[in-house]
Scaffold this active site. Structure first.
Site, PDB file in Angstrom:
ATOM      1  N   CYS A  67      43.389  26.668  34.865  1.00  0.00           N
ATOM      2  CA  CYS A  67      43.394  28.075  35.246  1.00  0.00           C
ATOM      3  C   CYS A  67      44.756  28.405  35.833  1.00  0.00           C
ATOM      4  O   CYS A  67      45.302  27.612  36.604  1.00  0.00           O
ATOM      5  CB  CYS A  67      42.281  28.305  36.274  1.00  0.00           C
TER       6      CYS A  67
ATOM      7  N   HIS B  43      35.235  31.888  30.526  1.00  0.00           N
ATOM      8  CA  HIS B  43      36.072  31.575  31.688  1.00  0.00           C
ATOM      9  C   HIS B  43      36.626  32.865  32.303  1.00  0.00           C
ATOM     10  O   HIS B  43      36.574  33.062  33.515  1.00  0.00           O
ATOM     11  CB  HIS B  43      37.206  30.642  31.238  1.00  0.00           C
ATOM     12  N   GLU B  44      37.145  33.763  31.441  1.00  0.00           N
ATOM     13  CA  GLU B  44      37.743  35.007  31.951  1.00  0.00           C
ATOM     14  C   GLU B  44      36.680  35.943  32.528  1.00  0.00           C
ATOM     15  O   GLU B  44      36.898  36.568  33.567  1.00  0.00           O
ATOM     16  CB  GLU B  44      38.555  35.712  30.858  1.00  0.00           C
TER      17      GLU B  44
ATOM     18  N   HIS C 173      35.779  35.134  35.990  1.00  0.00           N
ATOM     19  CA  HIS C 173      36.702  35.666  37.005  1.00  0.00           C
ATOM     20  C   HIS C 173      36.270  37.056  37.481  1.00  0.00           C
ATOM     21  O   HIS C 173      36.498  37.426  38.625  1.00  0.00           O
ATOM     22  CB  HIS C 173      38.131  35.749  36.470  1.00  0.00           C
TER      23      HIS C 173
END
Length: 184
Positions: A110, A153-154, A157
């Site tokens: 990351c 993953h994004e 966030h």
């Protein structure tokens, strides 16, 4: 242009907050921010530009990583067949996913985490997501492999979740039963 100076690091409180929906149509400022996220991931993959500006290469970036708590992500990568997935999306949302899991054999990294954190991160093997592009078009993407992992993953966030939250801390490299191991 965004640089590594603009990316907040692990431990910053904004990385643990839930980002707000972007109202549609987006403001010019929101469009500029989203465009700069995509520009960063594209530039970071260009050896000359990344060397010149000290950019760490990345395949995805979310607005909370530049301390903007809005639901915006950018992804720029190729899958194992060479197909390019280059998207800058407002309000991306996973609308369905497989039961089957997958994980990156090399683990995940990351841009907001400056150290390597070994361990397998279980993800859905296939996802369908919806989002709105910079031009205002609503898109629906069906993804698998590396693109599916990157988008998850994004989107994490946007919900204040970090990739290492999923790692089995007792045995980080224990293979995930029944999951597809993906090479990068």
């Amino acid at each position: 242009m965004l640089t590594m100076e603009d990316i907040i690091r692990d431990g910053h409180p904004s990385l643990r907050k839930v980002a707000a929906e972007v109202s549609m149509p987006p403001s010019e400022e929101d469009k500029q921010i989203l465009n700069s996220l995509l520009e960063y991931v594209i530039n970071s993959q260009n050896p000359e530009i990344s060397a010149q500006y000290g950019l760490r290469p990345g395949i995805g970036l979310a607005a909370p990583q530049i301390n903007v708590l809005k639901r915006m992500i950018a992804v720029h990568l190729r899958d194992d067949t060479g197909t390019l997935y280059s998207y800058a999306l407002f309000n991306p949302k996973i609308i369905s996913h497989s039961v089957e899991k997958s994980y990156l054999q090399a683990g995940e990294g990351c841009l907001s985490v400056d150290r390597a954190i070994p361990g397998y991160v279980p993800r859905y093997a296939r996802i369908t997501l919806k989002g709105t592009t910079l031009s205002g078009e609503e898109v629906k993407l069906r993804l698998k492999g590396l693109p599916a992992i990157c988008f998850q993953h994004e989107i994490d966030h946007l919900n204040g979740v970090m990739f290492y939250d999923y790692i089995n801390h007792e045995d980080p490299l224990r293979p995930i039963e029944g999951a597809i191991a993906i090479e990068r």
